[in-house]
Scaffold this motif. Structure first.
Motif, PDB file in Angstrom:
ATOM      1  N   GLU A  16      -2.249   9.066   4.388  1.00  0.00           N
ATOM      2  CA  GLU A  16      -3.598   8.136   3.738  1.00  0.00           C
ATOM      3  C   GLU A  16      -4.620   8.976   3.497  1.00  0.00           C
ATOM      4  O   GLU A  16      -5.375   8.855   2.388  1.00  0.00           O
ATOM      5  N   GLU A  71      -0.076   5.686  -8.974  1.00  0.00           N
ATOM      6  CA  GLU A  71       0.146   4.322  -8.270  1.00  0.00           C
ATOM      7  C   GLU A  71       0.666   4.612  -6.919  1.00  0.00           C
ATOM      8  O   GLU A  71       1.536   5.270  -6.543  1.00  0.00           O
ATOM      9  N   PRO A  72       0.042   3.866  -6.070  1.00  0.00           N
ATOM     10  CA  PRO A  72       0.477   3.801  -4.579  1.00  0.00           C
ATOM     11  C   PRO A  72       2.020   4.033  -4.219  1.00  0.00           C
ATOM     12  O   PRO A  72       2.259   5.049  -3.508  1.00  0.00           O
ATOM     13  N   CYS A  73       2.903   3.347  -4.964  1.00  0.00           N
ATOM     14  CA  CYS A  73       4.322   3.393  -4.599  1.00  0.00           C
ATOM     15  C   CYS A  73       5.128   4.452  -5.103  1.00  0.00           C
ATOM     16  O   CYS A  73       5.667   5.267  -4.659  1.00  0.00           O
ATOM     17  N   HIS A 111       4.596   1.645   1.718  1.00  0.00           N
ATOM     18  CA  HIS A 111       5.937   2.173   1.169  1.00  0.00           C
ATOM     19  C   HIS A 111       6.439   3.242   1.877  1.00  0.00           C
ATOM     20  O   HIS A 111       7.527   3.531   1.849  1.00  0.00           O
ATOM     21  N   THR A 159       0.872  -1.175  -0.013  1.00  0.00           N
ATOM     22  CA  THR A 159      -0.100  -0.028  -0.104  1.00  0.00           C
ATOM     23  C   THR A 159       0.981   1.220  -0.087  1.00  0.00           C
ATOM     24  O   THR A 159       2.084   1.219   0.299  1.00  0.00           O
ATOM     25  N   MET A 160       0.315   2.362  -0.472  1.00  0.00           N
ATOM     26  CA  MET A 160       1.148   3.699  -0.341  1.00  0.00           C
ATOM     27  C   MET A 160       1.554   3.916   0.940  1.00  0.00           C
ATOM     28  O   MET A 160       2.700   4.249   1.226  1.00  0.00           O
ATOM     29  N   TYR A 201      -3.911  10.828   0.133  1.00  0.00           N
ATOM     30  CA  TYR A 201      -3.532   9.911  -0.768  1.00  0.00           C
ATOM     31  C   TYR A 201      -5.199   9.755  -1.295  1.00  0.00           C
ATOM     32  O   TYR A 201      -5.580   9.714  -2.533  1.00  0.00           O
ATOM     33  N   VAL A 213       3.264   7.503  -5.816  1.00  0.00           N
ATOM     34  CA  VAL A 213       2.730   8.661  -4.924  1.00  0.00           C
ATOM     35  C   VAL A 213       3.607   8.696  -3.662  1.00  0.00           C
ATOM     36  O   VAL A 213       4.065   9.865  -3.413  1.00  0.00           O
ATOM     37  N   ALA A 214       3.835   7.601  -3.031  1.00  0.00           N
ATOM     38  CA  ALA A 214       4.621   7.614  -1.730  1.00  0.00           C
ATOM     39  C   ALA A 214       5.868   8.289  -1.915  1.00  0.00           C
ATOM     40  O   ALA A 214       6.356   9.243  -1.273  1.00  0.00           O
TER      41      ALA A 214
END
Ligand code: SAM
Length: 227
Positions: A23, A43-45, A6, A2-3, A26, A47-48
């Protein structure tokens, strides 16, 4: 992954309150992006790393309580991630597009964070008594080449304050910015940033004297005729 899983690997010291805010941010970014075209990175990673972690790079350069302006903040980068980990900062988020400001105001309220959101062009802010030479630091990420950025930001910071630009490999832009530095009375240094996903550099312009009254020039001119 998940974001937030990561992001925790990149920032192991995140508190649970900070993680909850990332969270929520996001979720809002993805939801509003369906209708508002806020970012191509979703994409979660990604954006992280490329939005959240990347935005935090300037945190060590900002003193406690610093009065900051994020010029061309878009969906809130780097200003909102910085505020999540550094709520001591007095943050102004400025963008020329009103649809971005609506998102920022809604998001800040949901996250329980305070920042001023300003719908204005940086050139107009730099000429206004309300903003000119009032900030300790002006932050920019993905807004314009360095000579343009300096004209948009240096007028906004006080003498001794800093314009901090998030860049990739900045060597060519720095070479092109000599005239802008002389004209706007600032001196550059670079701060390398460790990032697994590519070369990152913070270009820090320290303002040495008051900005001559004719800068910034009228909206659009800095980009059309860079110093
Ligand atoms: N800083 C964000 C980021 O890193 O994701 C957004 C980058 S986006 C590519 C550039 C943003 O700068 C846009 O939201 C645009 O409206 C804003 N912008 C460009 N020129 C500007 C100006 N002269 N004054 C205010 N905002 C400006």
């Amino acid at each position: 992954m998940t974001m937030i899983e990561h992001l925790r690997t990149l920032c192991p010291d995140l508190t649970s309150e900070q993680a909850e805010r990332f969270e929520a941010y996001y979720a809002l970014l993805i939801e509003w992006n369906r209708t508002r075209n806020l970012t191509a990175i979703t994409e979660p990673c990604d954006v992280a790393e490329k939005h959240f972690f990347d935005s935090l790079a300037a945190a060590p350069l900002l003193k406690s309580g610093a009065k900051c302006i994020d010029v061309g903040t878009g969906a809130g980068f780097p200003g909102i991630p910085l505020l999540i980990i550094r709520p001591d900062l007095q943050m102004t988020l400025l963008d020329a597009l009103n649809k971005r400001i609506e998102f920022l105001e809604f998001t800040l309220e949901r996250l329980g964070l305070a920042a001023a959101c300003v719908h204005m062009r940086a050139e107009d802010a730099g000429r206004s008594a309300r903003f000119r030479q009032t900030f300790d630091a002006a932050l920019t990420r993905a807004v314009a080449p360095l000579p343009v950025l300096l004209e948009l930001t240096v007028p906004l910071v006080r003498v001794g304050g800093q314009s901090i630009a998030y860049k990739g490999d900045a060597a060519a832009e720095i070479a092109d910015a000599e005239n802008a530095c002389r004209t706007l009375r600032c001196a550059l240094k670079t701060v390398p940033v460790e990032a697994a996903y590519g070369a990152r550099t913070l270009v820090v312009a320290t303002k040495q004297a008051e900005t001559p009254g004719k800068y910034p020039r009228k909206a659009g001119t800095p980009a059309k005729q860079p110093l």
